[in-house]
Scaffold this motif. Sequence first.
Motif, mmCIF file in Angstrom:
data_model
loop_
_atom_site.group_PDB
_atom_site.id
_atom_site.type_symbol
_atom_site.label_atom_id
_atom_site.label_comp_id
_atom_site.label_asym_id
_atom_site.label_seq_id
_atom_site.Cartn_x
_atom_site.Cartn_y
_atom_site.Cartn_z
ATOM 1 N N LEU A 1 0.857 -1.183 0.000
ATOM 2 C CA LEU A 1 0.000 0.000 0.000
ATOM 3 C C LEU A 1 0.889 1.227 0.000
ATOM 4 N N ALA A 2 0.479 2.231 -0.766
ATOM 5 C CA ALA A 2 1.199 3.500 -0.848
ATOM 6 C C ALA A 2 0.374 4.600 -0.196
ATOM 7 N N LEU A 3 1.071 5.590 0.316
ATOM 8 C CA LEU A 3 0.425 6.755 0.903
ATOM 9 C C LEU A 3 0.117 7.761 -0.210
ATOM 10 N N ASP A 4 -0.985 8.453 -0.067
ATOM 11 C CA ASP A 4 -1.371 9.468 -1.045
ATOM 12 C C ASP A 4 -1.816 10.742 -0.310
ATOM 13 N N PRO A 5 -0.836 11.437 0.304
ATOM 14 C CA PRO A 5 -1.182 12.647 1.058
ATOM 15 C C PRO A 5 -1.865 13.681 0.160
ATOM 16 N N GLY A 6 -2.962 14.217 0.653
ATOM 17 C CA GLY A 6 -3.700 15.208 -0.117
ATOM 18 C C GLY A 6 -4.431 14.629 -1.315
ATOM 19 N N ALA A 7 -4.388 13.308 -1.462
ATOM 20 C CA ALA A 7 -5.017 12.600 -2.591
ATOM 21 C C ALA A 7 -4.500 13.089 -3.945
ATOM 22 N N ASN A 8 -3.250 13.511 -3.979
ATOM 23 C CA ASN A 8 -2.671 14.027 -5.227
ATOM 24 C C ASN A 8 -2.608 12.975 -6.329
ATOM 25 N N ILE A 9 -2.251 11.744 -5.969
ATOM 26 C CA ILE A 9 -2.204 10.676 -6.980
ATOM 27 C C ILE A 9 -3.624 10.365 -7.435
ATOM 28 N N PHE A 10 -4.533 10.214 -6.488
ATOM 29 C CA PHE A 10 -5.918 9.910 -6.817
ATOM 30 C C PHE A 10 -6.475 10.935 -7.806
ATOM 31 N N TYR A 11 -6.244 12.219 -7.536
ATOM 32 C CA TYR A 11 -6.800 13.258 -8.403
ATOM 33 C C TYR A 11 -6.031 13.435 -9.712
ATOM 34 N N THR A 12 -4.988 12.657 -9.907
ATOM 35 C CA THR A 12 -4.336 12.568 -11.209
ATOM 36 C C THR A 12 -5.153 11.644 -12.117
ATOM 37 N N PHE A 13 -5.907 10.735 -11.502
ATOM 38 C CA PHE A 13 -6.696 9.754 -12.247
ATOM 39 C C PHE A 13 -8.188 10.045 -12.244
ATOM 40 N N ALA A 14 -8.688 10.639 -11.177
ATOM 41 C CA ALA A 14 -10.132 10.821 -11.022
ATOM 42 C C ALA A 14 -10.457 12.271 -10.673
ATOM 43 N N ALA A 15 -11.668 12.668 -11.027
ATOM 44 C CA ALA A 15 -12.136 14.029 -10.785
ATOM 45 C C ALA A 15 -12.348 14.278 -9.293
ATOM 46 N N LYS A 16 -12.237 15.521 -8.894
ATOM 47 C CA LYS A 16 -12.545 15.905 -7.512
ATOM 48 C C LYS A 16 -13.963 15.444 -7.195
ATOM 49 N N GLY A 17 -14.127 14.856 -6.018
ATOM 50 C CA GLY A 17 -15.444 14.386 -5.608
ATOM 51 C C GLY A 17 -15.796 12.989 -6.082
ATOM 52 N N ALA A 18 -14.954 12.386 -6.936
ATOM 53 C CA ALA A 18 -15.214 11.023 -7.414
ATOM 54 C C ALA A 18 -14.935 10.025 -6.289
#
Length: 182
Positions: A126-143
């Motif tokens: 598992l990797a850390l994603d502070p601020g969800a920066n990686i997540f929001y590289t792939f998905a829209a805000k609020g997804a």
Amino acid sequence: MNKLLVVILLTLIAMSSFAQISKIPQKEIPEDYGYIVKIGQQLPDISMELTDGTKITTADLKGKVVMLQFTASWCSVCRKEMPHIESQIWQKHKDNKDFALIGVDMDEPLDKVKKFKEDIKVTYPLALDPGANIFYTFAAKGAGVTRNVIVDKTGKIVYMTRLYKEDEFKEMVDVIDYLLAN
């Protein structure tokens, strides 16, 4: 006669459950999945730190079939899906040098991510994603967080899922098997 039909039917069902795909399915990703990346796009440049301190970048993943699993400890669907990822994907391919599976935990501190991994009993990294920066590289805000991105050995995104749907999950498993066999 009825017994023969039952035997034939059971044989066909058994054979179809072991059927492998012969190419990557041409999947249309619904807009409501909330992705901002597209099938056919190169994996964006990302860097992440695993719970053990290991740092991984997009360059480290080149030449591998990659599964990025976006998750969070508070996500009930993630908790439902992760044991299936562990048993049907990770345990099958963890020793394959051409495969990488990383769960990307959305915006939670190290101690919480480590406890989550222990509680859910997964052994994949598992990797850390502070601020969800990686997540929001792939998905829209609020997804929503439950999603998987599959990348081929050339670094191209070839398959994406949202939530845990058994048919889609099975197809994803087949896609990973296909990519590793070819």
